[in-house]
Design a protein around this motif. Structure first.
Motif, PDB file in Angstrom:
ATOM      1  N   ALA A  69       5.751   3.204  -3.039  1.00 49.64           N
ATOM      2  CA  ALA A  69       6.743   2.384  -1.950  1.00 49.64           C
ATOM      3  C   ALA A  69       6.116   1.288  -1.315  1.00 49.64           C
ATOM      4  O   ALA A  69       5.652  -0.238  -1.413  1.00 49.64           O
ATOM      5  CB  ALA A  69       8.192   2.330  -2.257  1.00 49.64           C
ATOM      6  N   CYS A  70       5.756   2.092  -0.632  1.00 48.31           N
ATOM      7  CA  CYS A  70       4.926   1.995   0.946  1.00 48.31           C
ATOM      8  C   CYS A  70       3.380   1.000   0.789  1.00 48.31           C
ATOM      9  O   CYS A  70       3.104   0.655   0.814  1.00 48.31           O
ATOM     10  CB  CYS A  70       5.198   3.210   1.921  1.00 48.31           C
ATOM     11  N   SER A  71       2.459   1.572  -0.310  1.00 46.86           N
ATOM     12  CA  SER A  71       1.361   1.388  -0.879  1.00 46.86           C
ATOM     13  C   SER A  71       1.512  -0.381  -1.106  1.00 46.86           C
ATOM     14  O   SER A  71       0.841  -0.643  -0.649  1.00 46.86           O
ATOM     15  CB  SER A  71       0.945   2.217  -1.624  1.00 46.86           C
ATOM     16  N   LYS A  72       3.070  -0.496  -2.066  1.00 48.29           N
ATOM     17  CA  LYS A  72       2.971  -1.816  -2.405  1.00 48.29           C
ATOM     18  C   LYS A  72       3.650  -2.674  -1.359  1.00 48.29           C
ATOM     19  O   LYS A  72       2.856  -3.749  -1.208  1.00 48.29           O
ATOM     20  CB  LYS A  72       4.677  -1.274  -3.408  1.00 48.29           C
ATOM     21  N   LEU A  73       4.286  -2.163  -0.532  1.00 44.93           N
ATOM     22  CA  LEU A  73       4.856  -2.728   0.820  1.00 44.93           C
ATOM     23  C   LEU A  73       3.884  -3.624   1.792  1.00 44.93           C
ATOM     24  O   LEU A  73       3.274  -4.321   2.122  1.00 44.93           O
ATOM     25  CB  LEU A  73       5.684  -2.153   1.380  1.00 44.93           C
ATOM     26  N   ARG A  74       3.066  -1.753   1.875  1.00 42.56           N
ATOM     27  CA  ARG A  74       1.169  -2.604   2.803  1.00 42.56           C
ATOM     28  C   ARG A  74       0.496  -3.822   1.928  1.00 42.56           C
ATOM     29  O   ARG A  74       0.359  -4.862   2.578  1.00 42.56           O
ATOM     30  CB  ARG A  74       1.212  -0.941   2.910  1.00 42.56           C
ATOM     31  N   LYS A  75       0.744  -3.952   0.810  1.00 36.45           N
ATOM     32  CA  LYS A  75      -0.505  -5.076   0.075  1.00 36.45           C
ATOM     33  C   LYS A  75       0.790  -6.417   0.543  1.00 36.45           C
ATOM     34  O   LYS A  75      -0.071  -7.531   1.089  1.00 36.45           O
ATOM     35  CB  LYS A  75       0.329  -4.616  -1.802  1.00 36.45           C
ATOM     36  N   SER A  76       1.822  -6.286  -0.032  1.00 39.08           N
ATOM     37  CA  SER A  76       2.377  -7.400   0.458  1.00 39.08           C
ATOM     38  C   SER A  76       2.226  -8.292   1.775  1.00 39.08           C
ATOM     39  O   SER A  76       2.439  -8.849   2.139  1.00 39.08           O
ATOM     40  CB  SER A  76       3.923  -7.318  -0.299  1.00 39.08           C
TER      41      SER A  76
END
Length: 65
Positions: free
Chosen positions: A39-46
């Protein structure tokens, strides 16, 4: 249904990874499922896209990662 949402996010990303807020909603769903690291990997992109809503969710859940 979070599992169905994940399948839809993965399918959408196959067609176009630049869909607005895709990483935010994907990351939010992963958080709900307890998959914090992914989740944090995806949110970091966002967050990199300067999305304030994503930044808040990222900082609340992923700062230590």
């Amino acid at each position: 249904n979070f599992e169905a949402a994940l399948r839809n996010f993965k399918q959408a990303a196959l067609y176009d990874e630049s869909i607005p807020k895709l990483d935010f909603y994907w990351g939010s769903t992963l958080l709900k499922l307890g998959q914090k690291e992914e989740a944090c990997s995806k949110l970091r992109k966002s967050v990199d896209a300067f999305d304030n809503e994503s930044r808040g969710l990222f900082e609340a859940n992923c700062v230590a990662i």
